[in-house]
Design a protein around this motif. Structure first.
Motif, PDB file in Angstrom:
ATOM      1  N   ARG A   1      23.513  32.009  -4.247  1.00  0.00           N
ATOM      2  CA  ARG A   1      24.682  31.900  -3.180  1.00  0.00           C
ATOM      3  C   ARG A   1      23.819  31.919  -1.994  1.00  0.00           C
ATOM      4  NH1 ARG A   1      28.289  36.242  -2.913  1.00  0.00           N
ATOM      5  NH2 ARG A   1      29.597  35.085  -1.556  1.00  0.00           N
TER       6      ARG A   1
ATOM      7  N   SER B   1      23.576  28.628   0.623  1.00  0.00           N
ATOM      8  CA  SER B   1      24.088  29.044   1.777  1.00  0.00           C
ATOM      9  C   SER B   1      23.055  28.699   2.911  1.00  0.00           C
ATOM     10  CB  SER B   1      24.411  30.436   2.009  1.00  0.00           C
ATOM     11  OG  SER B   1      23.222  30.950   2.358  1.00  0.00           O
TER      12      SER B   1
ATOM     13  N   TYR C   1      23.614  24.797   2.817  1.00  0.00           N
ATOM     14  CA  TYR C   1      24.806  24.598   3.264  1.00  0.00           C
ATOM     15  C   TYR C   1      24.678  24.752   4.791  1.00  0.00           C
ATOM     16  CZ  TYR C   1      29.839  25.484   3.888  1.00  0.00           C
ATOM     17  OH  TYR C   1      31.340  25.377   4.244  1.00  0.00           O
TER      18      TYR C   1
ATOM     19  N   TRP D   1      31.687  30.162  -3.288  1.00  0.00           N
ATOM     20  CA  TRP D   1      30.329  29.413  -3.024  1.00  0.00           C
ATOM     21  C   TRP D   1      30.381  28.549  -1.863  1.00  0.00           C
ATOM     22  CZ3 TRP D   1      26.389  30.146  -6.394  1.00  0.00           C
ATOM     23  CH2 TRP D   1      26.553  30.912  -7.440  1.00  0.00           C
TER      24      TRP D   1
ATOM     25  N   ILE E   1      30.898  32.061   3.433  1.00  0.00           N
ATOM     26  CA  ILE E   1      29.550  32.021   3.761  1.00  0.00           C
ATOM     27  C   ILE E   1      28.977  32.476   4.748  1.00  0.00           C
ATOM     28  CG2 ILE E   1      27.726  29.983   4.219  1.00  0.00           C
ATOM     29  CD1 ILE E   1      28.438  29.299   1.643  1.00  0.00           C
TER      30      ILE E   1
END
Ligand code: SF4
Ligand code: SF4
Length: 466
Positions: free
Chosen positions: A38, A42, A45, A112, A118
């Protein structure tokens, strides 16, 4: 323990006590393969989220969601209010997709992809661990009187939180007004763009409030998606779940002792790491954001006591209780069918979407006009919307009739880029061609000699036209 959820049945939110007061959660820092995955996701992301407003296509933002001027750019394509049905359908498809996804994979989106999770768990919470320490240190700090060290840590944390909130607010605004406009707002004196300044302050304060105070309450109390879980999930949905068949009856681990009970060693690590303060061993709960922290915590404990990992894992209720293999249920099939149908419609609308939006309507309240040379005319209002980044020069030609089209006060139909041109025009027909009260006419719209569209309108003649 971070949360307070020790009862086997609850009729209240896990983070609210009997008096209705909030129970502050101090989740332990998760460690493990899911947390690492994750974290990696992130990073990617956040990079995309913060970089996108800077990316341009043909000198324009790749993405713009300007709700103020109702102008939307997706993947470099401008969408105007006239295209709203495409945009609206896209939203419907997105919502159905989320619903379908939830039926099959539970709240995987929350754990997620959701920006709230996040930012909360992989940005702000990490900073908190870095400044204030892990859960125990945070609890001690909270209950300690205000001394120099506490003031230093709190001020430092809030300053960093505020700075990140400011960054998020600016990025958020960049998606709305565009990065160029945002640069002007930020660099010009405040009084020149007071509205923009106020927007930045409001958004910054809002994000700061959400991440420093609201936190998990956004997921457990506010978010409508979270509230919908009860109707979306069923026993075949894959969620983060505790294998109660394998784990119960639970009991403390005793070294060198043959284990005659279930595999859960009742260490409470899964509860300690939970950012929403629940105990996953009570089954799927509304507050669970499927963040996977309890999977990592439990796996670590299982490894420590030499038991197989996966006591808490991604599985459906049926997988666990009946050992049933995964099934694609009727409900999932129905959702998928609706989804495919909507996608086909959306692709069709996108494929047939033109660069120019055109309306030609007879001017309301006007009948026909008698003209010299045995002709009749009708007056029309036209509106041309140029959805592209280029100026356009268009031409209107009769398609299926002998007649003349004349613009009022214009020689050529010029439509500037990203804007609309409106005006009036006459269509002239010979009386002999007007055979009925209403004659259907097709008008061709040409650009550089190439037909780009055909518009159908009608021509009004006298009653009883032969
Ligand atoms: S129960 Fe597990 S997956 Fe659900 S929110 Fe808590 S730690 Fe995350
Ligand atoms: S972490 Fe695993 S072993 Fe420990 S209490 Fe939770 S389910 Fe049981």
């Amino acid at each position: 323990m971070s949360g307070t959820d020790t009862a086997s049945f609850r009729d209240k939110v896990a983070t609210v006590d009997k008096e209705g007061k909030r129970i502050w959660i101090f989740p332990q820092k998760p460690k493990g393969r899911f947390y690492n995955a994750r974290t990696l996701l992130s990073v990617f992301y956040l990079f995309v989220l913060f970089a996108l407003p800077f990316i341009k296509y043909e000198g324009h933002p790749l993405f713009l969601i300007n709700v103020l001027e109702r102008k939307f750019i997706l993947f470099g394509q401008i969408f105007w209010p006239q295209d709203f049905f495409i945009f609206g359908l896209g939203m419907v498809i997105f919502i159905i997709f989320i619903a379908l996804f939830t039926v099959v994979f539970g709240r995987i989106f929350c754990g997620w992809v959701c920006p709230q999770t996040i930012f909360m768990e992989l940005v702000f919470r990490k900073i908190e661990y870095w400044i204030e320490g892990d859960a125990a240190a945070q609890r001690v700090l909270k209950n300690r009187k205000w001394d120099g060290d506490k003031i230093f840590k709190k001020v430092m944390k809030w300053t960093v939180f505020w700075a990140i909130s400011f960054l998020i607010a600016n990025t958020f605004l960049a998606y709305i007004i565009g990065i160029d406009e945002l640069r002007i707002v930020v660099s010009d004196p405040v009084n020149k763009h007071f509205g923009g300044f106020v927007a930045i302050v409001i958004f910054t304060t809002l994000f700061f409030f959400v991440y420093s105070w609201m936190r998990e309450q956004v997921c457990t109390v506010v978010c409508p998606y979270g509230r919908m879980q009860g109707v979306l999930l069923d026993k075949n949905s894959i969620v983060v779940t505790y294998d109660h068949v394998r784990g119960e009856p639970r009991g403390k681990y005793k070294k060198n002792e043959e284990r005659a009970i279930g595999d859960c060693i009742d260490c409470n690590q899964c509860v300690r790491v939970c950012p929403t303060g629940i105990d996953i061993r009570h089954g799927t709960q509304l507050e669970c954001t499927n963040c996977t922290a309890c999977i990592d915590a439990c796996d670590k404990m299982m490894e420590a006591v030499n038991l197989p990992t996966g006591l808490i894992r991604y599985a459906s209720e049926n997988n666990i209780s009946t050992k049933q293999p995964y099934r694609f249920t009727g409900r999932m099939k129905a959702y998928t069918a609706v989804m495919i149908l909507l996608l086909v419609v959306e692709v069709f609308l996108l494929a047939t979407r033109t660069d120019v939006g055109i309306t030609i309507l007879r001017t309301p309240g006007q009948l026909y006009q008698e003209q010299p040379n045995n002709q009749l005319s009708n007056l029309y209002n036209y509106k041309f919307l140029n959805k592209t980044y280029y100026n356009k020069e268009l031409e209107l030609k009769p398609e299926d009739f002998e007649g003349t089209i004349k613009l009022v006060g214009e020689e050529k139909l010029k439509v500037p880029k990203e804007s609309a041109a409106a005006g009036s025009m006459f269509i002239y027909l010979d009386k002999k061609d007007v055979k009925q009260r209403k004659t259907k006419l097709n008008i061709g719209v040409y650009e550089n000699g190439e037909k780009i569209s055909t518009i159908t309108t009608s021509f009004l003649g006298p009653f009883g036209a032969n």
